[in-house]
Design a protein around this motif. Sequence first.
Motif, PDB file in Angstrom:
ATOM      1  N   CYS A 213      30.957  72.130  54.265  1.00  0.00           N
ATOM      2  CA  CYS A 213      29.745  71.895  55.054  1.00  0.00           C
ATOM      3  C   CYS A 213      28.789  70.931  54.349  1.00  0.00           C
ATOM      4  CB  CYS A 213      29.051  73.228  55.347  1.00  0.00           C
ATOM      5  SG  CYS A 213      29.994  74.304  56.464  1.00  0.00           S
ATOM      6  N   ASN A 216      29.659  67.655  55.167  1.00  0.00           N
ATOM      7  CA  ASN A 216      29.597  67.442  56.621  1.00  0.00           C
ATOM      8  C   ASN A 216      30.943  67.616  57.318  1.00  0.00           C
ATOM      9  OD1 ASN A 216      26.799  66.851  56.725  1.00  0.00           O
ATOM     10  ND2 ASN A 216      27.217  64.787  55.967  1.00  0.00           N
ATOM     11  N   TYR A 218      32.264  70.163  59.004  1.00  0.00           N
ATOM     12  CA  TYR A 218      31.954  71.481  59.545  1.00  0.00           C
ATOM     13  C   TYR A 218      33.165  72.141  60.189  1.00  0.00           C
ATOM     14  CZ  TYR A 218      27.087  70.465  58.603  1.00  0.00           C
ATOM     15  OH  TYR A 218      25.909  70.176  57.966  1.00  0.00           O
ATOM     16  N   GLY A 221      34.905  73.834  57.340  1.00  0.00           N
ATOM     17  CA  GLY A 221      34.018  74.837  56.758  1.00  0.00           C
ATOM     18  C   GLY A 221      33.892  76.060  57.641  1.00  0.00           C
ATOM     19  N   LEU A 243      24.128  78.707  60.093  1.00  0.00           N
ATOM     20  CA  LEU A 243      24.530  77.352  60.489  1.00  0.00           C
ATOM     21  C   LEU A 243      24.326  77.119  61.977  1.00  0.00           C
ATOM     22  CD1 LEU A 243      27.840  76.962  58.443  1.00  0.00           C
ATOM     23  CD2 LEU A 243      25.722  75.696  58.079  1.00  0.00           C
ATOM     24  N   ILE A 249      26.358  72.318  65.652  1.00  0.00           N
ATOM     25  CA  ILE A 249      27.228  73.199  64.857  1.00  0.00           C
ATOM     26  C   ILE A 249      27.523  74.474  65.633  1.00  0.00           C
ATOM     27  CG2 ILE A 249      27.419  74.514  62.708  1.00  0.00           C
ATOM     28  CD1 ILE A 249      25.670  72.378  61.380  1.00  0.00           C
TER      29      ILE A 249
END
Length: 533
Positions: A213, A216, A218, A221, A243, A249
């Motif tokens: 994360c 970036n 995501y 992650g 998040l 997100i």
Amino acid sequence: MIRTKFILVAGLFLVLNCHVVRAQKTSYNYTHAVEAIQNDDIATGKSYLLRELGTNPKNGYAWSLMCVVYAKENKADSSFLAIDNAIKFIPKTDEETLVKAYNIKAKLLTAVDMADQVLPVYNEGVKRMPKNVSILKARADYFNETLEDYAKARSDYQKALSLDPGNLDIMCDIGDTYVNEDKLSKGMEYYNKVLSVDPSHPKALLNRAISYCTDNNYEKGIGDLLTLVKTDNIDGYKLLLSLTDSIPIREIVIEQLNTRMKADPKEQLYPFTLGSIYSNAGDHSLALKAYQQAFNIEKNAGTANNIAREYYYDNHYADAEKWVLKAEQIARDSSLDMSDYLSTHGDILYDQGKYSDAIKQYTASLDANNDAGVHYMRGMAYIMRGLKADAFKDMDAAITLSDDPDARIYLMRGWLNMGLGKRMEAQGDFRKAIEKDSVGTPSAATFISQHFLGIDNTAKENVAKCLKDASNNRNALFDVACFYALLDDKVMATHHLELSIEKGYNSWAIMRDHPWLQSLKGYKDYEKLLKVK
């Protein structure tokens, strides 16, 4: 010195298990001291320890327990003397207990603001036990987490790993040192090594998720965090929810959750997590649907309680009470702690203006678990009933029980002190509320405290900052309405109540009964708002 008590009592649990085993083979006094301290009878334990040390002053185990006793008595100097004697007299062959003693001394030094002496303690421990993995890791953790000397931390972790090559936790620690230096790819190498051996290793999954994360990435992650969620890992769950404050997100998380739910339709934690995400976003209808899906998979009290709260948020009180009663029954049948469900029941009653009934539920919850938040809510119910002396006791208890009391509790206790004629105490609470609320967007704890302190111009400046940063926050808008009502500015107070309602505020009984809004009684526009509900 209250911190010292806390740290050293925590230290008790580091050493007590060893003492329990040894007590079975040692003296009468020592055996009974361990038993008394296990039962939290510190005075009796101390009496036995003094007798033991009177006849056997070189019993290092007795000294380590005496350190805890002195900490409970808030005697830091005596605690240092006791732990030093423990380190001196615990047999060199018992490295496990020695390491724990060094850790206790390090924590004690930190608690009394002598952190500059912690490293020498660990240096002494490493010198004494150069091949002990635990003491090397303890010093490495101190380099890594406190001193931020990542190269030295890594050196100690590598030495520890060479002594225990299969230690996955230490491999993670090495990865952490690289991540802390912003060398994400190098840190990820170590997390990947760990996960190649144990694909569900919680620390490696969490730290790799954080690294993804941070970079970036995501999608990956969130994938790691959802794997953690499936193992019921609370840290992964909390990070995932935090998040989803970001809409893009959140959409990624919802998409991945839906994919996993289709692939694994019997996994209750996926729809439960989806419900939490929708609830945080304020979409209570979708949250309700997800929680009900989770409940159909596994009928547990926690999910029933969440369903009750979703109904409660939208003022569907009958359904909310039905589901919270179901949560209470499931918990009762399973002999579970019912405090959360009883307090939810209290919240439902409080929001309807049934304050006496709410107080009964909060009291039952406190009988099961003496919780600061429940004391605060019972205090608010007492305030709504005009029982300020009872409310004060609860606000005082909420502050005493909290490790880090919320600023609003100080605000409310200050207002109650003011009403009880305790001017100096009230001013102290208001200043404490402002201090606790000093970071970020100013809240009621700041601007209403400033009003009570007589600095309305400064308070108005903070109200403006609040409205700039939290213009969509219904509770913040309600607090601003309270501020203007306290100033007897009925027009501005009612205007901000209207804005609060537009943003979803729907606690009509609180709007009717809150003592800070009483100046609006009889004001036409305010009375119209109450009739709209």
